[in-house]
Scaffold this active site. Sequence first.
Site, PDB file in Angstrom:
ATOM      1  N   GLU A  59      28.674  27.180  35.296  1.00 56.56           N
ATOM      2  CA  GLU A  59      27.819  28.306  35.662  1.00 56.56           C
ATOM      3  C   GLU A  59      27.352  29.065  34.420  1.00 56.56           C
ATOM      4  OE1 GLU A  59      29.263  32.074  36.099  1.00 56.56           O
ATOM      5  OE2 GLU A  59      31.252  31.525  36.856  1.00 56.56           O
ATOM      6  N   LYS A 201      40.324  37.364  41.638  1.00 60.39           N
ATOM      7  CA  LYS A 201      40.959  38.486  40.958  1.00 60.39           C
ATOM      8  C   LYS A 201      41.810  39.285  41.939  1.00 60.39           C
ATOM      9  CE  LYS A 201      37.321  38.703  37.480  1.00 60.39           C
ATOM     10  NZ  LYS A 201      36.506  37.606  38.008  1.00 60.39           N
TER      11      LYS A 201
END
Length: 790
Positions: A59, A201
Site C-alpha cells: 500500500e 491497533k
Amino acid sequence: MRLGKVWRASSPSSRAGYRSCAGFSTHAPLTHAPNGRFLHVSDEIQAAVHSNKPVVALETTIYTHGFPYPQNTALASHLESVVRLNGGIPATIGVLNGVARVGLSPEEIIELTASAGKPDTRKVSRRDLSYICGLGFMQRKLNGGTTVAGTMVLAHLAGIKVFATGGLGGVHRGAENSMDISADLTELGRTPVAVISSGCKSFLDISRTLEYLETQGVGVSTFADGREGKVDFPAFWTRESGIPSPTVIKDERTAAAMIAAQGALSLSSGLLFANPVPSQHSISKTQMDAIMAQAILDAEKAGSTGSDNTPFILARIRELTGGQTVTTNRALVEANVVRGTRVALELSKIEKDIVGQADGIRLPDSSRPVLSIEPVFDDQIPNAQGEPSEFARGEELQADVFVAGSLAIDLSCDFSPDKKVGATSPQPQTSNPAQISQDIGGVGQNIATAIHYVDTRVQFCSVVGDDSAGSMAMERLTAKGFSPSALVRKPSARTAQYVAVNDAQKNLVLAMADMTIMEGCNLEIENVWRPQLERRKPRWLVLDANWDSRSLQQWIKIGKDIGIKIAFEPVSVAKSKRLFASPADEGSVLGVLPDHAVSLATPNRLELASMHAAAREAGLFEREDWWQFIDAMGLSSSGSREKLTSITNSTLVDKGTPQQSIQLLPFIPAILTKLGDKGVLMTQALRPGDDRLSSPAHAKYVLSHVDPTHPTIGGIYMRLLPPAERVLVADVVSVNGAGDTFLGIIIAGLAKDKPQSLIDLIQVAQQGSVMTLKSKEAVSPKIRELRGLL
C-alpha cells in the site's frame, strides 16, 4: 518512447484472457480495449501475474500519510527491496496524476512520496477510487495513497492474491453509537485478497473487530511465531491483546494452502493473517494498555472525534512512548512484508503443483477479475504539475553520472555447427554456420544502460555518423529512455560497429571493431560536452578507452577542473594503454594521490598488465611523487610476496597481478581487477582514519599501514572477492557485456547520497554480471532486481 499498458475492468463475459487449471486462474495475454484511462498495471506485474510468479501488493497510505518526505521514499524503496531479496516481486499500489497504478516504478514512487502532506494528495479507499480517477479523466490530476481497502481493490483487479501491510483498521470503541467501522473490514468481506498485517491497533475494539470479520465471512488466523498453546490476536505494537485468535497457523505454507483453497472454492471474501510484531520490538501489553488509556482520555478531552480521532491518538501515543512506536512500526511493517513474500512464494509453488496435476476445472465467472489493456505512451502521461515530462520537452535531465564512451552497432555471430560434426569453434578461411543478431552496443552505452536499469540518473554522451546505422543507434537509444541531448552526429563519418565471432560455448574467438569515429573529437569535447558537465556537475564521469589518447587526456582534465570523480574502463589490452600518455605530452594530467585524476579502474588481468607496461614505458614509475607514495607504504621486498600470497594466491602473485595493481595505485587509488570465475581482486589506497585500518575483521586484508602522521595515505587494502556464482558453460548466453554491467552497477552505487562500501557494491555488481552472462541482451534487464541493494 516506451510503451506502457493501461488495464481496465471489463465485463465478465469476456473470457479470452484466462485459462483455468484445477481451480486456479493463470493469465494469458489480454485483449485490447477501446478505452482504459483509469488503471495502469506495469509490464513487470502483468508478466509476473501471467506466469504465476510470487507478487506481493504494497500500500502507499503509509508513505503519503504516515512518514514525511524523503523518509517515506527510503522506506518505499527498502520494502520493495525486502520483497525482492526474499524472492518475490513487489507491486506498490497508488494513484498518480489521476490514474490508479499497480506496480509503481521508482520514479513514480518518488513523485508520489514527494507529494506527501500536500492538500491535493488524498487517502484513497474503495469509495474514493471513482472520484480521484474520474477527476483524472477530466484533467484534474490528483495523487493518492491507497488504504488497505483501496489497495485490495486494485490488487484484485490486477490478479494479485497476497498483500502485506502494517496494521488493519477496525471497529472503533463506541461504534455501537458512532457506527465508526473501518472500510478495511468490509473490503475483506467482499474482495478475495489475503492480507498479512500485525492485527489492528489496541485503541480499537479488537473483540468487536473479530466479531465483525466473522459476520463478513473473513477467515482470521494468527501465525504462532514459535509459540505453543493459546495465541492471542496481536494488537499491532504488542504481541498480546488478551483476545484469542480464531485460528492459529504454524507456517507460510499453511497460509498459502488456505489461500489456494479459498480460490478453488470460489469464496469471494478475503483472508486475514495476523503476524505478531517481532518480540524484540514488541511493547508490553501492560505498558501499552496504560498509554492507550491516557491517549484515549486526552482525545476525549480535546474533543477529537471522527476522522480526526485516529491521527490524534496515534500522535499522542508516539509522544507518550518517546517515539518507540515509530521504531516498532517500521519493524513490524518489514516483518509483515517478509512474511507476505514467503506466503506468496509458497502459494506460487502450490498453484504450479496443482496446475501440473490437473486441467479443465474452471472457476465460476464471478470469482476472478477479467481485465483488458490499452497501450498508453509514457510521454502522454504528464508530471505532477500536469505538464509534459522534461524528456518530452527535449530539456536536459539532471544526472548523477555522465558516461562518455562508445555507441556502436553490435553484430554477434554465434557459431552453430551441425551437432553430428561435433566442432566447437568456427573454421578459419571459410564460411561457418552461425546465429547472427544485431543490436546497439558499445562499452559506454552498455555501462550507461546498466546504470539506468538500476535507477541512477545517468547521461550518456557519444558520437555517431550521419548514416543509417547512426539513425538506428539513436532511435534505439532513445527508446531505452535516454535523452539524445549529449549525442553528436558527425557528417561523413561511419557509426562505430563491432563484430564478435563466438564459438559454440559463446566464448569470444575473434572480434573486429571500427571505432575510428571516436578519434579526433577534441572540438566536440570542448564545445558540446564540457558545457554540459559544467551545468550538471555529476558526481562521476565514466570514460571508456575507445577515445584516443589525446581525447582521454582532455576528458580527464575537464573532469579534474570541475571536481568530478572519474572512472576508467580499459576496454581491451591494446586500448587500455591510452590512459598513460607520456608525461612529455602536453595532454598528460595524471597525478599521484591526493592529486590524482582517475579514482577507479576496472581492468581484467591482461588489461591490468598492459596498463602497467604502458605506465612503465611512459616513465611514470620514475617520478619523484610516485616514489614518495611507494616509500610511504613501507612494503619490504622480503616480506611482501608472502603477504600477497596469503591475501590472494600464488598463481596471481606469480603472474604479477597484485604487484602491478599496487604500483598503479598512486595514480588510480581503487583498482578492481576482474578475474572471471576467480572473482575480483580489489586493491585500494585507504585514507587516514578509514575504519578498516583498525578493524579486526579487515586486519588480514590491510597490506600495509602508513605512518599515522601522513596527511593523505593511511594504508593499502587488498582483497580477493570470490565470484557471486559459478556459471555453467551451458548457461552462458553472451560474455560481451558482463564487464560493462559490473562497472555500471559499481558506479550507480557510488553515486548514491550515502554509498555502500566498495566491497558490498562489488558483490552486487558480480550478481549483475552473472545475470548478463545468462542474457541475450548486452546488459540484462534483470539487473533491475538489484536496485534495492544499492
